[in-house]
Design an enzyme around this catalytic site. Structure first.
Site, PDB file in Angstrom:
ATOM      1  N   GLU A 146       0.825  -1.222   0.000  1.00 43.55           N
ATOM      2  CA  GLU A 146       0.000   0.000   0.000  1.00 43.55           C
ATOM      3  C   GLU A 146       0.859   1.272   0.000  1.00 43.55           C
ATOM      4  O   GLU A 146       0.793   2.078   0.942  1.00 43.55           O
ATOM      5  CB  GLU A 146      -0.943   0.007   1.203  1.00 43.55           C
ATOM      6  N   GLU A 307      -6.427  -8.002  -0.663  1.00 47.93           N
ATOM      7  CA  GLU A 307      -6.917  -7.937   0.717  1.00 47.93           C
ATOM      8  C   GLU A 307      -8.373  -7.505   0.728  1.00 47.93           C
ATOM      9  O   GLU A 307      -8.763  -6.595  -0.007  1.00 47.93           O
ATOM     10  CB  GLU A 307      -6.147  -6.880   1.530  1.00 47.93           C
TER      11      GLU A 307
HETATM   12  C1  GAL Z   1      -4.433  -2.736   4.805  1.00 48.37           C
HETATM   13  C2  GAL Z   1      -3.023  -3.231   5.026  1.00 48.37           C
HETATM   14  C3  GAL Z   1      -2.990  -4.467   5.891  1.00 48.37           C
HETATM   15  C4  GAL Z   1      -3.899  -4.325   7.066  1.00 48.37           C
HETATM   16  C5  GAL Z   1      -5.291  -4.039   6.570  1.00 48.37           C
HETATM   17  C6  GAL Z   1      -6.307  -3.893   7.672  1.00 48.37           C
HETATM   18  O1  GAL Z   1      -4.421  -1.350   4.669  1.00 48.37           O
HETATM   19  O2  GAL Z   1      -2.374  -3.474   3.820  1.00 48.37           O
HETATM   20  O3  GAL Z   1      -1.658  -4.673   6.322  1.00 48.37           O
HETATM   21  O4  GAL Z   1      -3.445  -3.265   7.856  1.00 48.37           O
HETATM   22  O5  GAL Z   1      -5.300  -2.843   5.848  1.00 48.37           O
HETATM   23  O6  GAL Z   1      -7.584  -3.613   7.166  1.00 48.37           O
END
Ligand code: GAL
Ligand code: ZN
Length: 673
Positions: A146, A307
């Site tokens: 990110e 994710e």
């Molecule tokens: C994203 C990040 C992850 C985790 C996740 C939580 O922004 O890449 O490492 O923090 O959010 O929702």
């Protein structure tokens, strides 16, 4: 190693005793997991001190996963520097626009321009690649994480010097910079490069061209950091594709510029379950990622949902869990929109740290839990969708999007504050509701594959972009342009002579003045008198405009609707104009939902695009390859008319012509043979 649709999540074994690892792998297999992301935040465990990797633990993890047939998306480990690096080089800590240096103790504690950080990140990435390039479990490389999430731009002295170098390259001599930035205004001319600073907090409104250049520079600095790491792994790791996970409509990284340096596009997406329309933003995010995927170094049809949360996140003020079935519906939405991999953050919910109340596929409660049951059920569903993998999503509509225009649009001192994502969503919504596939396209990209190009508030456009859209219409395309488009050039300088200067001929009009509407105020709209082509539908007849009013003078366009009150009463609010062998629609205000839907329906009709009006609200219909995904985002059952019978790939049952879809139910329909 992996077949069909990939399934899994971030796996952080270093946060757990080694004795839990065999259980992890066993449960992953039970859930149908075949792809996990490892190592993203592992720097302090990979290199407890400068130098060699201390990675025996990671060797064992990768071996365990590999033996179980689970592929690994391996992080370079560079997402967060360890304490020893920050202590040795405090200058790598980032600085905010207010001049505050951010302390160690969270994550992403680095300035992307700091040489000491870059050197250490490149060193770690290189060591990781040397050690693991040949490992059979490693199927993908995950550089950083990110980029720009917490630190979209750094305002430290190192960044300031790098910004000056960047400006020198761009402008050559200081006079050119003064011209580009409008230095005569407020006595802002510079005599020397050393006088130039990042746009830090100033007494009042900062120079907008300076802000725009700094946004370009900052995205570029993140990109060059990513590139440096990518180069470090490229040689040993060239057998496996390289990605970094974007954040969808996030301002920091201009994904269209980054795309060529990626082998695979991937995205993180966290729609808020408390928002009843959360599925709209996720759909847009997925369509954007698919559009970026086409521009990657090895253009692929598919992309990776890197994710999402299996249920709640931890970082909103109130973190509502996903409703029963919502995890499945939103996962299958990603597949419908071109993803071949559905991953979560994270595999096992953490017991310690800032994210311990973020859901995991394996929750604190263990396997006797709703989340786990939904996680394993989705694994089985994705297995059934294997034939969908690799198929293409085709779109006939492009929504134009450009990060540079976004940055410029959202600087202050404009006729009204406009938020691009809200506007994009307003134009996207009716297309989504009508089952129309949409790509996001850069204004200078090849538009020839589309029939309709929609241009919501493309405030900044280059000459090439403006010409590209004009040619698209001249060659027979349909365009629909909104207010506040093509107003400035890439230096943020107004294009003079009446707005939107490069498209006045195309649109057959000239906007003389802006008359934005105060927040919450609407203006009634009415159909143009004497219109006999049925373009004034019931929706338009009851219409209102909000946000904006253009004062439009017609130069060949015909009015579709007019303002019905206020000092612009009787003047055109929406128009259309035949141009070349195409057609150009223009909107001088933001109509209510029904009216915008009606106008987009007309534009689609003109472009020969099917625009369905029979899809129940809250239900999504998407075509991918030979499949038709029907996804309900509703809490209650819904009646559907499927138009015929088909086979549902998820159940192998025959469905239709009518069907009742349960709450958040999904059908993946394929032709019956
Ligand atoms: C994203 C990040 C992850 C985790 C996740 C939580 O922004 O890449 O490492 O923090 O959010 O929702
Ligand atoms: Zn910096």
């Amino acid at each position: 190693m992996k077949r069909g649709i990939g399934y899994g999540g971030d796996y952080n074994p270093e946060q757990w005793p080694e004795s839990t690892w065999p259980e992890d792998v066993r449960l992953m297999t039970e859930a149908g997991v075949n792809l996990v992301t490892v190592g993203v935040f592992s720097w302090s465990r990979l290199q407890p001190a400068p130098g060699e990797l201390t990675a025996g633990w990671l060797d064992r993890v990768l071996d365990l996963l590999g033996e179980a047939g689970i592929g690994v998306d391996l992080g370079t480990g560079t997402a967060s520097p360890p304490a020893w690096l920050v202590t040795a080089h405090p200058e790598i800590l980032p600085v905010t626009v207010d001049g505050q240096r951010l302390a160690f103790g969270a994550r992403q504690s680095y300035c992307p321009s700091a040489p000491a950080f870059r050197a250490a990140a490149v060193d770690l990435a290189g060591r990781m690649a040397e050690r693991y390039a040949g490992h059979p479990a490693v199927v993908m490389w995950h550089v950083g994480n990110e980029y720009g999430c917490h630190v979209p731009a750094c305002y430290c002295e190192i960044s300031a010097a790098a910004f000056r170098d960047w400006l020198r390259d761009r402008y050559g001599e200081i006079g050119a910079l003064n011209d580009a930035w409008g230095g005569a205004f407020w006595s802002q001319d510079y005599r020397d490069w050393d006088q130039v600073q990042p746009p830090r907090t100033a007494p009042t409104f900062g120079n907008p061209a300076q802000q725009l250049d700094f946004a370009r520079f900052s995205s570029g600095e993140l990109l060059s950091l990513y590139r440096a790491e990518r180069e470090a792994i490229a040689k040993p790791a060239q057998h496996a594709p390289v990605t970094t996970n974007f954040m969808g409509f996030h301002r920091a990284a201009d994904q269209f510029r980054w795309a060529a340096d990626l082998d695979v596009a991937s995205v993180n997406c966290y729609p808020d379950p408390a928002d009843p329309e959360s599925y709209l933003l996720s759909a847009m995010t997925y369509d954007l990622t698919r559009s970026v995927a086409r521009l990657t170094g090895s253009p692929r049809r598919s992309w990776v949902l890197m994710e999402q949360a299996p249920s709640a996140v931890n970082w909103r003020p109130v973190n509502v869990p996903k409703a029963p079935g919502q995890y499945r519906a939103l996962s299958l939405q990603a597949v419908a929109r071109g993803s071949d991999d559905v991953l979560c953050f994270q595999w096992r919910a953490a017991a310690a740290g800032a994210e311990k109340f973020h859901s995991g596929m394996l929750p604190h409660a263990g396997t006797d839990s709703r989340t786990w049951r939904e996680v394993t059920a989705l694994g089985a569903d994705l297995g059934r969708l294997a034939p969908v993998a690799g198929t293409e999503v085709r779109a006939e509509v492009a929504l134009l999007h450009d990060w540079e225009s976004w940055w410029a649009l959202e600087t202050d001192c404009h006729p009204s504050r406009l938020w691009l994502v809200e506007l994009l969503r307003a134009f996207y919504r009716p297309l989504f509701e009508a089952g129309v596939n949409v790509d996001f396209a850069h204004p200078e990209s090849d538009l020839s594959g589309y029939r309709l190009v929609v241009v919501p508030a493309l405030y900044l456009v280059s000459d090439a972009g403006a010409e590209n859209v004009r040619r698209f219409a001249a060659d027979g395309g349909t365009v629909l342009v909104s207010f506040f488009s093509a107003i400035v050039d890439p230096h943020e300088r107004v294009r003079l002579g009446g707005y939107p200067a490069p498209w006045r001929e195309l649109l057959g009009l000239r906007v003389e003045e802006f008359a934005p509407l105060p927040e919450g105020v609407t203006v009634r709209l009415e159909g143009a008198a004497g219109d006999d082509r049925g373009v004034v539908s019931a929706a338009v007849a009851g219409a209102v405009g909000r946000v904006w009013q253009d004062v439009i003078g017609l130069r060949g366009a015909e009015p579709l609707s007019a303002y019905a009150e206020g000092h612009l009463a009787g003047q055109p609010a929406a128009t259309r104009h035949a141009y070349g062998s195409g057609e150009a629609f223009y909107l001088g205000t933001l109509p209510d939902r029904a009216t915008l839907r009606d106008l987009l329906g007309q534009a689609c009709g003109h472009a020969g695009i099917e625009f369905r009006t029979d899809v129940p609200p809250g239900v999504e219909v998407v075509r991918r390859g030979g499949y038709r995904f029907v996804i309900s985002h509703l809490d209650q059952p819904v009646d559907l008319n499927l138009g015929g019978t088909s086979v549902d790939l998820l159940t192998s049952g025959i469905v239709g012509p009518s069907a009742v879809l349960g709450p958040r139910g999904v059908l993946v329909l394929t032709a019956r043979d």
